[in-house]
Design a protein around this motif. Structure first.
Motif, PDB file in Angstrom:
ATOM      1  N   THR A   9       0.831  -1.215  -0.374  1.00 44.05           N
ATOM      2  CA  THR A   9      -0.382  -0.247   0.654  1.00 44.05           C
ATOM      3  C   THR A   9       0.706   1.364  -0.175  1.00 44.05           C
ATOM      4  OG1 THR A   9      -0.009   0.078   2.551  1.00 44.05           O
ATOM      5  CG2 THR A   9      -1.693  -0.774   1.180  1.00 44.05           C
ATOM      6  N   CYS A  10       0.273   2.604  -0.196  1.00 41.21           N
ATOM      7  CA  CYS A  10       1.075   3.600  -0.530  1.00 41.21           C
ATOM      8  C   CYS A  10      -0.139   4.510  -0.083  1.00 41.21           C
ATOM      9  CB  CYS A  10       1.523   3.885  -1.589  1.00 41.21           C
ATOM     10  SG  CYS A  10       0.389   3.756  -3.393  1.00 41.21           S
ATOM     11  N   ALA A  11       1.238   5.901   0.617  1.00 44.01           N
ATOM     12  CA  ALA A  11      -0.246   7.377   0.475  1.00 44.01           C
ATOM     13  C   ALA A  11       0.221   8.568  -0.700  1.00 44.01           C
ATOM     14  CB  ALA A  11       0.262   7.500   2.132  1.00 44.01           C
ATOM     15  N   HIS A  12      -0.770   8.714  -1.220  1.00 42.95           N
ATOM     16  CA  HIS A  12      -0.456   9.596  -2.296  1.00 42.95           C
ATOM     17  C   HIS A  12      -1.769  11.078  -2.102  1.00 42.95           C
ATOM     18  CE1 HIS A  12      -0.384  11.808  -6.392  1.00 42.95           C
ATOM     19  NE2 HIS A  12       0.975  10.937  -6.389  1.00 42.95           N
ATOM     20  N   ARG A  13      -0.709  12.515  -2.458  1.00 39.43           N
ATOM     21  CA  ARG A  13      -1.867  13.384  -1.671  1.00 39.43           C
ATOM     22  C   ARG A  13      -2.542  13.128  -2.879  1.00 39.43           C
ATOM     23  NH1 ARG A  13       2.911  16.541  -2.631  1.00 39.43           N
ATOM     24  NH2 ARG A  13       4.404  15.699  -1.270  1.00 39.43           N
ATOM     25  N   THR A  14      -2.954  13.125  -4.026  1.00 39.19           N
ATOM     26  CA  THR A  14      -4.466  12.953  -4.763  1.00 39.19           C
ATOM     27  C   THR A  14      -4.719  12.515  -5.798  1.00 39.19           C
ATOM     28  OG1 THR A  14      -2.750  14.394  -6.663  1.00 39.19           O
ATOM     29  CG2 THR A  14      -3.511  15.659  -5.990  1.00 39.19           C
ATOM     30  N   ARG A  15      -3.945  11.382  -6.019  1.00 40.33           N
ATOM     31  CA  ARG A  15      -5.121  10.118  -6.674  1.00 40.33           C
ATOM     32  C   ARG A  15      -5.860   9.346  -5.353  1.00 40.33           C
ATOM     33  NH1 ARG A  15      -0.580   7.442 -10.675  1.00 40.33           N
ATOM     34  NH2 ARG A  15       0.107  10.094 -10.921  1.00 40.33           N
ATOM     35  N   PRO A  16      -6.778   9.199  -6.436  1.00 40.19           N
ATOM     36  CA  PRO A  16      -8.672   8.813  -5.849  1.00 40.19           C
ATOM     37  C   PRO A  16      -7.951   7.225  -4.677  1.00 40.19           C
ATOM     38  CG  PRO A  16      -8.756   8.531  -7.820  1.00 40.19           C
ATOM     39  CD  PRO A  16      -7.336   8.841  -8.057  1.00 40.19           C
ATOM     40  N   PHE A  17      -8.840   7.075  -3.462  1.00 38.78           N
ATOM     41  CA  PHE A  17      -8.080   6.210  -2.298  1.00 38.78           C
ATOM     42  C   PHE A  17      -8.801   4.193  -4.113  1.00 38.78           C
ATOM     43  CE2 PHE A  17      -9.297   8.566   1.088  1.00 38.78           C
ATOM     44  CZ  PHE A  17      -8.107   8.913   1.783  1.00 38.78           C
ATOM     45  N   GLY A  18      -7.810   3.434  -3.100  1.00 37.60           N
ATOM     46  CA  GLY A  18      -8.636   2.606  -3.881  1.00 37.60           C
ATOM     47  C   GLY A  18      -7.174   2.342  -5.160  1.00 37.60           C
ATOM     48  N   SER A  19      -7.521   3.046  -5.811  1.00 37.87           N
ATOM     49  CA  SER A  19      -6.231   3.285  -7.205  1.00 37.87           C
ATOM     50  C   SER A  19      -5.065   2.469  -6.830  1.00 37.87           C
ATOM     51  CB  SER A  19      -6.135   4.859  -8.135  1.00 37.87           C
ATOM     52  OG  SER A  19      -5.085   5.711  -7.001  1.00 37.87           O
ATOM     53  N   VAL A  20      -4.524   1.894  -8.083  1.00 37.30           N
ATOM     54  CA  VAL A  20      -3.094   1.246  -7.785  1.00 37.30           C
ATOM     55  C   VAL A  20      -2.434   1.744  -8.872  1.00 37.30           C
ATOM     56  CG1 VAL A  20      -2.262  -1.470  -7.991  1.00 37.30           C
ATOM     57  CG2 VAL A  20      -4.511  -0.587  -7.953  1.00 37.30           C
ATOM     58  N   LEU A  21      -1.297   2.145  -8.200  1.00 36.36           N
ATOM     59  CA  LEU A  21       0.012   3.003  -8.477  1.00 36.36           C
ATOM     60  C   LEU A  21       1.431   2.060  -8.892  1.00 36.36           C
ATOM     61  CD1 LEU A  21       0.035   5.931  -6.787  1.00 36.36           C
ATOM     62  CD2 LEU A  21      -0.594   5.963  -8.133  1.00 36.36           C
ATOM     63  N   ARG A  22       1.741   2.151 -10.267  1.00 35.45           N
ATOM     64  CA  ARG A  22       3.280   1.903 -10.678  1.00 35.45           C
ATOM     65  C   ARG A  22       4.591   2.314 -10.290  1.00 35.45           C
ATOM     66  NH1 ARG A  22       2.666  -0.321 -16.344  1.00 35.45           N
ATOM     67  NH2 ARG A  22       5.082   0.774 -16.157  1.00 35.45           N
ATOM     68  N   VAL A  23       5.163   2.292  -8.853  1.00 33.90           N
ATOM     69  CA  VAL A  23       5.749   2.272  -8.835  1.00 33.90           C
ATOM     70  C   VAL A  23       7.667   1.572  -9.158  1.00 33.90           C
ATOM     71  CG1 VAL A  23       7.101   3.931  -6.064  1.00 33.90           C
ATOM     72  CG2 VAL A  23       5.023   3.120  -6.512  1.00 33.90           C
ATOM     73  N   SER A  24       8.553   2.459  -9.439  1.00 32.50           N
ATOM     74  CA  SER A  24       9.855   1.980  -9.562  1.00 32.50           C
ATOM     75  C   SER A  24      11.071   2.865  -9.406  1.00 32.50           C
ATOM     76  CB  SER A  24       9.997   2.069 -11.370  1.00 32.50           C
ATOM     77  OG  SER A  24       8.046   2.107 -12.610  1.00 32.50           O
ATOM     78  N   TYR A  25      12.013   2.019  -9.322  1.00 30.22           N
ATOM     79  CA  TYR A  25      13.268   2.297  -8.619  1.00 30.22           C
ATOM     80  C   TYR A  25      14.235   1.286  -8.354  1.00 30.22           C
ATOM     81  CZ  TYR A  25      17.068   2.412  -5.263  1.00 30.22           C
ATOM     82  OH  TYR A  25      18.196   3.242  -4.105  1.00 30.22           O
ATOM     83  N   SER A  26      15.160   1.653  -9.694  1.00 23.00           N
ATOM     84  CA  SER A  26      16.628   0.772  -9.392  1.00 23.00           C
ATOM     85  C   SER A  26      16.233  -0.563 -10.658  1.00 23.00           C
ATOM     86  CB  SER A  26      17.223   0.238  -8.010  1.00 23.00           C
ATOM     87  OG  SER A  26      18.485   0.160  -8.614  1.00 23.00           O
TER      88      SER A  26
END
Length: 104
Positions: free
Chosen positions: A44-61
């Motif tokens: 799970t994650c916290a985001h300022r503006t995206r709607p609750f329940g939406s799925v984000l793709r987060v990329s690092y390294s």
């Protein structure tokens, strides 16, 4: 001929109104304290503006995870997302603490 061109233009313009716009972001990410970890290892994650329940793709390294928005934040300037501990562990950022990520 001009009427057909105008009609085609109007149809294409109205079609574009229904095409979703990508909201890609790039910035800093951190992770929640252990007291706020997701239920059962959920990513799970916290985001300022995206709607609750939406799925984000987060990329690092070279790694990419999908996490669900279930909180608001981060409220520290320059940060775009806060990850749960299981999500941070899956992304491989636990030792760094704060890293630059891209979010789709």
């Amino acid at each position: 001929m001009r009427a057909q061109t105008t009609l085609l233009f109007c149809l294409m313009t109205s079609f574009l109104a229904f095409v979703p716009v990508a909201n890609a972001e790039s910035g800093l990410a951190s992770y929640y304290g252990y007291g706020r970890a997701g239920k059962g290892g959920e990513l799970t994650c916290a985001h300022r503006t995206r709607p609750f329940g939406s799925v984000l793709r987060v990329s690092y390294s070279g790694r990419t995870i999908q996490c669900r928005v279930n909180d608001r934040g981060p409220f520290i300037r320059g940060r775009i997302v806060d990850l749960s501990v299981p999500a941070a562990r899956a992304l491989g950022m636990m030792s760094a603490g704060v890293v630059r990520v891209s979010v789709d």
